[in-house]
Design a protein around this motif. Structure first.
Motif, PDB file in Angstrom:
ATOM      1  N   ALA A 119       0.830  -1.205   0.000  1.00  0.00           N
ATOM      2  CA  ALA A 119       0.000   0.000   0.000  1.00  0.00           C
ATOM      3  C   ALA A 119       0.864   1.254   0.000  1.00  0.00           C
ATOM      4  N   MET A 120       1.944   1.229   0.764  1.00  0.00           N
ATOM      5  CA  MET A 120       2.855   2.377   0.797  1.00  0.00           C
ATOM      6  C   MET A 120       3.469   2.615  -0.579  1.00  0.00           C
ATOM      7  N   ALA A 121       3.904   1.565  -1.244  1.00  0.00           N
ATOM      8  CA  ALA A 121       4.501   1.703  -2.577  1.00  0.00           C
ATOM      9  C   ALA A 121       3.512   2.363  -3.533  1.00  0.00           C
ATOM     10  N   GLU A 122       2.256   1.952  -3.471  1.00  0.00           N
ATOM     11  CA  GLU A 122       1.235   2.540  -4.342  1.00  0.00           C
ATOM     12  C   GLU A 122       1.020   4.010  -4.009  1.00  0.00           C
ATOM     13  N   ASP A 123       0.975   4.330  -2.722  1.00  0.00           N
ATOM     14  CA  ASP A 123       0.760   5.721  -2.304  1.00  0.00           C
ATOM     15  C   ASP A 123       1.923   6.618  -2.716  1.00  0.00           C
ATOM     16  N   VAL A 124       3.150   6.129  -2.535  1.00  0.00           N
ATOM     17  CA  VAL A 124       4.327   6.937  -2.860  1.00  0.00           C
ATOM     18  C   VAL A 124       4.451   7.116  -4.368  1.00  0.00           C
ATOM     19  N   LEU A 125       4.198   6.069  -5.124  1.00  0.00           N
ATOM     20  CA  LEU A 125       4.259   6.176  -6.580  1.00  0.00           C
ATOM     21  C   LEU A 125       3.248   7.195  -7.090  1.00  0.00           C
ATOM     22  N   ARG A 126       2.054   7.131  -6.553  1.00  0.00           N
ATOM     23  CA  ARG A 126       1.018   8.085  -6.982  1.00  0.00           C
ATOM     24  C   ARG A 126       1.375   9.505  -6.530  1.00  0.00           C
ATOM     25  N   GLY A 127       1.785   9.656  -5.264  1.00  0.00           N
ATOM     26  CA  GLY A 127       2.029  10.987  -4.726  1.00  0.00           C
ATOM     27  C   GLY A 127       3.211  11.704  -5.362  1.00  0.00           C
ATOM     28  N   LEU A 128       4.296  10.983  -5.594  1.00  0.00           N
ATOM     29  CA  LEU A 128       5.478  11.621  -6.195  1.00  0.00           C
ATOM     30  C   LEU A 128       5.346  11.767  -7.705  1.00  0.00           C
TER      31      LEU A 128
END
Length: 329
Positions: A17-26
Motif C-alpha cells: 500500500a505504501m509503494a502505491e501511495d508513494v508512486l502516486r504521490g510523487l
C-alpha cells in the motif's frame, strides 16, 4: 479469552500500500506523501514530543475536555462496546474506560501497529478485570468492515483531530463507514481542531525547538528505509502555513536546491526543483457549522458540542440519522 486480535494489514500488505501511495504521490503535481507515513518508531517519538510543546495546544486541550466530559458522557451513553480509530497507545481512551463506573465492556482498537496495540491492551486488561479487547490491525480507511458486530450500545472514538488530515471526499467516505457501525442509541465521539487566529495555528506547526520540522523530514527517512529511496532529509526545509481559504494548515518540504531522487523499489526517478515542494500534510480546521455539515453529509447528526473556554478545540458527539433522513440530507 479477554484479548483477541485480527490482522488485516501485515507488513507485506502495508508495504504494498505504501509503494502505491508513494508512486502516486510523487508522480503527480503537486507532489505529495500521505501523512500516515510519518509514523515509524522515530516519528512516533517525535510526535509524542510535539504533543508536549508549549505551542502545540491540541493534545492538552483535548485531554482537558475529556477529563471534564468523560464521566458525564459515559454515564449518559452507558456503552458496552467501544471502537477506536487510530488508537495508538489508547492513552486518552483510558479516561473514558475508567469513567464508566465498571461493568463489562468490549474495546476494539483499530490501528496498523500490532505491537503498540498489544502493549496498550496488556495495560488496559491489567487495570480492568471486566474489559475485553478485540483488536483489528489495519488501516481505518480500509478495514472498518472487519470491526466485529456490536456487543451492546456502541461508542466510536475518533480523537486527536485526525479527521482533519483527510480531504473532504475522504472524510465523507470514512464517516459514512463509521455511520455503518452505528445503530439507534449509538454515538460517535469526534475530536476537531477549530478555526482560530492564523498566528496561533501556524505557531503550533512551527515550534521554536524545531521538533515539527524534524518530524516532517522524518517522512523522507521512512520512504528511504522502506522503499530504497535516497532522499537527503537534511536538504529539505520545513514549511507550514495556514491556508485560510481552505481552512487548513499545510505542511510542505522544500528542497534547498535541485535534487534528483531515486526510489529503487519503484524504479522511479524524481527531479525536484525549488520552489517545488512535497506536500506532506493537511490539517483542516473546523467551525461548528462546518463540522455539522460534514457529519450530515455522512448520515450523522450533531448531538452535542463541547469546547474549551477559549474555543480552540471541540469534542463533537454525533448520532446516526435514520436512513431516510440521511438520504434527504
Amino acid at each position: 479469552m479477554r484479548y483477541r486480535v485480527e490482522v488485516h494489514a501485515d507488513a507485506h500488505t502495508r508495504l504494498k500500500a505504501m509503494a502505491e501511495d508513494v508512486l502516486r504521490g510523487l508522480g503527480e503535481r503537486p507532489r505529495s506523501l500521505p501523512p500516515k507515513y510519518f509514523y515509524d518508531a522515530a516519528g512516533s517519538r517525535l510526535f509524542d514530543e510535539i504533543t508536549r510543546l508549549p505551542e502545540y495546544y491540541l493534545t492538552r486541550v483535548e485531554e482537558g475536555l475529556l477529563d471534564t466530559l468523560a464521566p458525564r458522557l459515559m454515564r449518559a451513553l452507558m456503552p458496552r462496546d467501544v471502537v477506536e480509530l487510530g488508537s495508538g497507545f489508547s492513552l486518552k481512551t483510558r479516561r473514558l474506560l475508567q469513567a464508566r463506573g465498571g461493568g463489562p465492556l468490549r474495546y476494539t482498537p483499530v490501528d496498523v501497529d500490532e505491537t503498540t496495540v498489544a502493549v496498550s491492551a496488556q495495560r488496559l486488561l491489567a487495570e480492568d478485570p471486566v474489559l475485553e479487547v478485540h483488536a483489528v490491525i489495519g488501516d481505518f480507511e480500509r478495514h472498518l468492515v472487519h470491526v466485529p458486530p456490536p456487543s451492546g450500545r456502541r461508542l466510536v472514538l475518533f480523537l486527536g483531530s485526525t479527521i482533519g488530515n483527510l480531504d473532504a471526499p475522504a472524510r465523507r467516505a470514512l464517516l459514512a463507514q463509521v455511520r455503518g457501525l452505528l445503530r439507534r442509541g449509538d454515538r460517535l465521539l469526534l475530536g476537531v481542531d477549530l478555526v482560530k487566529a492564523p498566528a496561533v495555528l501556524e505557531a503550533a506547526y512551527n515550534d521554536a525547538a524545531g521538533v515539527t520540522a524534524e518530524f516532517n523530514r522524518n517522512i523522507l527517512r521512512v520512504v528511504n528505509d522502506s522503499l530504497g529511496a535516497d532522499f537527503r532529509p537534511e536538504a529539505f526545509r520545513h514549511h507550514a502555513w495556514y491556508n485560510a481559504a481552505e481552512s487548513r494548515i499545510e505542511m510542505h518540504l522544500v528542497p534547498d536546491q535541485p535534487q534528483t531522487v531515486r526510489v529503487r523499489s519503484l524504479d522511479l526517478t524524481v527531479r525536484l526543483e525549488p520552489p517545488e515542494t512535497i506536500w506532506t500534510e493537511s490539517s483542516y480546521k473546523f467551525t461548528r457549522a462546518s463540522a455539522d455539515a460534514m457529519l450530515r453529509a455522512a448520515g450523522l447528526k450533531l448531538d452535542a458540542w463541547h469546547t474549551d473556554a477559549d474555543e480552540r478545540f471541540a469534542l463533537a458527539v454525533a448520532a446516526p440519522m435514520p436512513r431516510a433522513a440521511a438520504r434527504a440530507a
